[in-house]
Design a protein around this motif. Structure first.
Motif: not given
Length: 121
Positions: A36-37, A46-47, A50, A52, A58-60, A96, A111
């Protein structure tokens, strides 16, 4: 060849929760990464979170401890559980993905259409 369809957005009060879904359909051999963005008005995309390749997440920094990404491989779907939502989380959330569409390693990257999340009292 592949479509990403999101659902689950809406209006929620600060401190509330929402769960977003993104389902991939079409010619799917396997999923390399998916996540997700978000994009708020006037801001760059922005991220958020996700999966990977290899399955790590991976997180903001801004969502760590509040948002959780999960997936259902059988359904080719990822979810974003969003808790303790803040007004600054208001944005269009967009899925995404990069998907292997054949055993030869060919990929599709794209997307979804996006889903609006509004956090407001």
């Amino acid at each position: 060849q592949v479509q990403l369809v999101e659902s689950g957005g809406g209006l929620v009060q600060p401190g509330g929760s929402l769960r977003l879904s993104c389902a991939a359909s079409g010619r799917i051999f396997s999923i390399n990464y998916m996540g997700w963005y978000r994009q708020a008005p006037g801001n760059q995309r922005e991220l958020v979170a996700v999966f990977s390749s290899g399955g790590s997440t991976n997180y903001a920094d801004s969502v760590k401890g509040r948002f959780t990404i999960s997936r259902d491989n059988a359904k080719n779907t990822v979810y974003l559980q969003m808790n303790s939502l803040k007004p600054e989380d208001t944005a269009v959330y967009v899925c995404n993905a990069e998907i292997f569409i054949g055993s030869d390693g060919s990929t599709w990257h794209g997307w979804g259409q996006g889903t609006q999340v509004t956090v407001s009292s």
